[in-house]
Design a protein around this motif. Structure first.
Motif, PDB file in Angstrom:
ATOM      1  N   GLU A  12     -36.593 -27.522 -26.408  1.00 53.96           N
ATOM      2  CA  GLU A  12     -36.900 -26.245 -27.468  1.00 53.96           C
ATOM      3  C   GLU A  12     -36.220 -25.299 -27.509  1.00 53.96           C
ATOM      4  O   GLU A  12     -36.001 -24.758 -26.519  1.00 53.96           O
ATOM      5  N   VAL A  13     -35.312 -24.947 -28.669  1.00 57.18           N
ATOM      6  CA  VAL A  13     -34.521 -23.728 -28.698  1.00 57.18           C
ATOM      7  C   VAL A  13     -34.868 -22.850 -29.898  1.00 57.18           C
ATOM      8  O   VAL A  13     -35.348 -23.449 -31.037  1.00 57.18           O
ATOM      9  N   PRO A  14     -34.607 -21.608 -29.680  1.00 57.67           N
ATOM     10  CA  PRO A  14     -34.924 -20.865 -30.654  1.00 57.67           C
ATOM     11  C   PRO A  14     -34.202 -21.122 -32.079  1.00 57.67           C
ATOM     12  O   PRO A  14     -32.717 -21.184 -31.796  1.00 57.67           O
ATOM     13  N   ASP A  15     -34.739 -21.104 -33.193  1.00 59.79           N
ATOM     14  CA  ASP A  15     -33.824 -21.229 -34.397  1.00 59.79           C
ATOM     15  C   ASP A  15     -32.647 -20.031 -34.502  1.00 59.79           C
ATOM     16  O   ASP A  15     -31.538 -20.293 -35.053  1.00 59.79           O
ATOM     17  N   SER A  16     -32.840 -19.152 -33.966  1.00 62.43           N
ATOM     18  CA  SER A  16     -31.937 -17.739 -33.937  1.00 62.43           C
ATOM     19  C   SER A  16     -30.842 -18.080 -33.168  1.00 62.43           C
ATOM     20  O   SER A  16     -29.772 -17.592 -33.375  1.00 62.43           O
ATOM     21  N   ASP A  17     -30.924 -18.869 -32.278  1.00 57.44           N
ATOM     22  CA  ASP A  17     -29.313 -19.214 -31.602  1.00 57.44           C
ATOM     23  C   ASP A  17     -28.720 -20.542 -32.491  1.00 57.44           C
ATOM     24  O   ASP A  17     -27.623 -20.849 -31.843  1.00 57.44           O
ATOM     25  N   LEU A  18     -29.289 -20.918 -33.563  1.00 60.46           N
ATOM     26  CA  LEU A  18     -28.285 -21.751 -34.348  1.00 60.46           C
ATOM     27  C   LEU A  18     -26.952 -21.297 -34.569  1.00 60.46           C
ATOM     28  O   LEU A  18     -25.833 -22.420 -34.496  1.00 60.46           O
ATOM     29  N   SER A  19     -26.584 -20.355 -34.904  1.00 58.66           N
ATOM     30  CA  SER A  19     -25.175 -19.653 -35.085  1.00 58.66           C
ATOM     31  C   SER A  19     -24.302 -20.082 -33.515  1.00 58.66           C
ATOM     32  O   SER A  19     -23.158 -20.461 -33.758  1.00 58.66           O
ATOM     33  N   ILE A  20     -24.913 -20.079 -32.547  1.00 55.93           N
ATOM     34  CA  ILE A  20     -24.063 -20.159 -31.093  1.00 55.93           C
ATOM     35  C   ILE A  20     -23.755 -21.787 -31.237  1.00 55.93           C
ATOM     36  O   ILE A  20     -22.439 -22.158 -30.853  1.00 55.93           O
ATOM     37  N   PHE A  21     -24.690 -22.618 -31.473  1.00 59.76           N
ATOM     38  CA  PHE A  21     -24.362 -23.954 -31.547  1.00 59.76           C
ATOM     39  C   PHE A  21     -23.454 -24.498 -32.557  1.00 59.76           C
ATOM     40  O   PHE A  21     -22.882 -25.171 -32.281  1.00 59.76           O
ATOM     41  N   ASN A  22     -23.546 -23.551 -33.946  1.00 56.32           N
ATOM     42  CA  ASN A  22     -22.603 -23.943 -34.735  1.00 56.32           C
ATOM     43  C   ASN A  22     -21.080 -23.718 -34.458  1.00 56.32           C
ATOM     44  O   ASN A  22     -20.192 -24.505 -34.720  1.00 56.32           O
ATOM     45  N   GLU A  23     -20.845 -22.584 -33.921  1.00 50.09           N
ATOM     46  CA  GLU A  23     -19.596 -22.408 -33.463  1.00 50.09           C
ATOM     47  C   GLU A  23     -19.108 -23.127 -32.208  1.00 50.09           C
ATOM     48  O   GLU A  23     -17.976 -23.982 -32.557  1.00 50.09           O
ATOM     49  N   ILE A  24     -19.689 -24.047 -31.280  1.00 48.71           N
ATOM     50  CA  ILE A  24     -19.432 -24.976 -30.475  1.00 48.71           C
ATOM     51  C   ILE A  24     -19.396 -26.417 -31.372  1.00 48.71           C
ATOM     52  O   ILE A  24     -18.254 -27.078 -31.027  1.00 48.71           O
ATOM     53  N   ASP A  25     -20.091 -26.300 -32.287  1.00 55.81           N
ATOM     54  CA  ASP A  25     -20.084 -27.816 -33.150  1.00 55.81           C
ATOM     55  C   ASP A  25     -18.725 -27.749 -33.732  1.00 55.81           C
ATOM     56  O   ASP A  25     -18.183 -28.682 -33.899  1.00 55.81           O
ATOM     57  N   GLY A  26     -18.107 -26.774 -34.282  1.00 56.74           N
ATOM     58  CA  GLY A  26     -16.787 -26.627 -34.816  1.00 56.74           C
ATOM     59  C   GLY A  26     -15.829 -27.065 -33.805  1.00 56.74           C
ATOM     60  O   GLY A  26     -14.822 -27.701 -34.256  1.00 56.74           O
ATOM     61  N   GLN A  27     -15.878 -26.815 -32.609  1.00 59.47           N
ATOM     62  CA  GLN A  27     -14.964 -27.248 -31.627  1.00 59.47           C
ATOM     63  C   GLN A  27     -15.024 -28.557 -31.545  1.00 59.47           C
ATOM     64  O   GLN A  27     -14.160 -29.419 -31.423  1.00 59.47           O
ATOM     65  N   VAL A  28     -16.147 -29.253 -31.563  1.00 56.36           N
ATOM     66  CA  VAL A  28     -16.537 -30.609 -31.371  1.00 56.36           C
ATOM     67  C   VAL A  28     -15.772 -31.451 -32.686  1.00 56.36           C
ATOM     68  O   VAL A  28     -15.158 -32.421 -32.555  1.00 56.36           O
ATOM     69  N   GLU A  29     -16.016 -30.871 -33.766  1.00 54.10           N
ATOM     70  CA  GLU A  29     -15.349 -31.517 -34.988  1.00 54.10           C
ATOM     71  C   GLU A  29     -13.871 -31.469 -34.865  1.00 54.10           C
ATOM     72  O   GLU A  29     -13.217 -32.406 -35.139  1.00 54.10           O
ATOM     73  N   HIS A  30     -13.376 -30.368 -34.315  1.00 51.72           N
ATOM     74  CA  HIS A  30     -11.734 -30.267 -34.239  1.00 51.72           C
ATOM     75  C   HIS A  30     -11.438 -31.271 -33.308  1.00 51.72           C
ATOM     76  O   HIS A  30     -10.528 -31.763 -33.517  1.00 51.72           O
ATOM     77  N   ALA A  31     -12.151 -31.437 -31.975  1.00 47.62           N
ATOM     78  CA  ALA A  31     -11.583 -32.563 -31.210  1.00 47.62           C
ATOM     79  C   ALA A  31     -11.784 -33.886 -31.831  1.00 47.62           C
ATOM     80  O   ALA A  31     -10.680 -34.465 -31.476  1.00 47.62           O
ATOM     81  N   VAL A  32     -12.704 -34.243 -32.439  1.00 47.30           N
ATOM     82  CA  VAL A  32     -12.548 -35.588 -33.134  1.00 47.30           C
ATOM     83  C   VAL A  32     -11.660 -35.670 -34.038  1.00 47.30           C
ATOM     84  O   VAL A  32     -10.964 -36.695 -34.302  1.00 47.30           O
ATOM     85  N   THR A  33     -11.258 -34.743 -35.095  1.00 44.22           N
ATOM     86  CA  THR A  33     -10.430 -34.740 -36.017  1.00 44.22           C
ATOM     87  C   THR A  33      -8.971 -34.995 -35.360  1.00 44.22           C
ATOM     88  O   THR A  33      -8.280 -35.639 -35.916  1.00 44.22           O
ATOM     89  N   THR A  34      -8.838 -34.191 -34.267  1.00 39.20           N
ATOM     90  CA  THR A  34      -7.424 -34.210 -33.653  1.00 39.20           C
ATOM     91  C   THR A  34      -7.250 -35.512 -32.629  1.00 39.20           C
ATOM     92  O   THR A  34      -6.155 -35.761 -31.968  1.00 39.20           O
TER      93      THR A  34
END
Length: 96
Positions: A12-34
């Motif tokens: 269970e994580v605070p909703d307020s931390d969503l922006s932190i996870f989204n930043e890392i998610d961008g790195q995941v997407e970039h890795a998959v794209t490349t």
């Protein structure tokens, strides 16, 4: 927000931390794209560690629906690519 890490359980994580996870998610997407498995493993390792650091583990006996499901650090580019393709919103693993 409840996040399930495949093969590891729920946190269970605070909703307020969503922006932190989204930043890392961008790195995941970039890795998959490349197609970079090294970059993907690093991003997933960071994502899983961040969920665990910011979240409270939920006991296995507690049955609750997950808001998000993320792969563990061992997921391959192909597996994560499939997960991203199944996300109709097109917002990566973490919507927001």
């Amino acid at each position: 927000m409840i996040i399930r890490i495949m093969g590891e359980g729920q946190w269970e994580v605070p909703d307020s931390d969503l922006s932190i996870f989204n930043e890392i998610d961008g790195q995941v997407e970039h890795a998959v794209t490349t197609g970079s498995q090294t970059e993907l493993t690093a991003a997933l390792t960071q994502l899983v560690a961040t969920v665990k650091a910011h979240g409270r583990p939920i006991a296995d006996e507690e049955i609750t629906d997950s808001d998000l499901i993320i792969p563990d650090e061992a997921a391959t580019v192909e597996e994560v690519s499939q997960l991203l393709a199944e996300n109709a919103s097109g917002e990566g693993l973490i919507p927001g």
